[in-house]
Design a protein around this motif. Structure first.
Motif, PDB file in Angstrom:
ATOM      1  N   LEU A  28       0.883  -1.165   0.000  1.00 46.67           N
ATOM      2  CA  LEU A  28       0.000   0.000   0.000  1.00 46.67           C
ATOM      3  C   LEU A  28       0.919   1.212   0.000  1.00 46.67           C
ATOM      4  O   LEU A  28       1.782   1.332   0.882  1.00 46.67           O
ATOM      5  CB  LEU A  28      -0.881   0.034   1.246  1.00 46.67           C
ATOM      6  N   PHE A  38      -3.077   0.216  -3.663  1.00 45.13           N
ATOM      7  CA  PHE A  38      -2.336  -1.019  -3.816  1.00 45.13           C
ATOM      8  C   PHE A  38      -1.376  -0.862  -4.979  1.00 45.13           C
ATOM      9  O   PHE A  38      -1.723  -0.281  -6.006  1.00 45.13           O
ATOM     10  CB  PHE A  38      -3.296  -2.193  -4.051  1.00 45.13           C
ATOM     11  N   ILE A  61      -8.485  -3.806  -6.903  1.00 51.36           N
ATOM     12  CA  ILE A  61      -7.817  -4.984  -6.338  1.00 51.36           C
ATOM     13  C   ILE A  61      -8.846  -6.066  -6.002  1.00 51.36           C
ATOM     14  O   ILE A  61      -8.588  -7.256  -6.160  1.00 51.36           O
ATOM     15  CB  ILE A  61      -6.925  -4.618  -5.124  1.00 51.36           C
TER      16      ILE A  61
END
Length: 72
Positions: A28, A38, A61
């Motif tokens: 992150l 991400f 994600i």
């Protein structure tokens, strides 16, 4: 070209490692003081250099996870 500011806010994991010590990681990262996203890219051993990568929002994600789950 302007400097890019980044902060790794959470190291999630290593996907692979090259013979030269560079690691492909999922992290992150906050880019230029923005909301962390991400990020998948290769990093040199001390994180002083980085390769090209891809940055994904939480929604992206989750969509990637769902796509990968459909492969098995």
């Amino acid at each position: 070209m302007a400097d890019i500011k980044y902060t790794i806010t959470q190291h999630i994991g290593i996907l692979s490692e090259s013979s030269k010590g560079w690691k492909k990681e999922l992290n992150l990262i906050s880019w230029n003081d923005r909301e962390p996203k991400f990020d998948i890219r290769e990093w040199s051993p001390e994180h002083e250099k980085m390769g090209k990568g891809v940055t994904l929002s939480k929604e992206e994600i989750v969509a990637l996870r769902d796509l990968l789950n459909g492969l098995v």
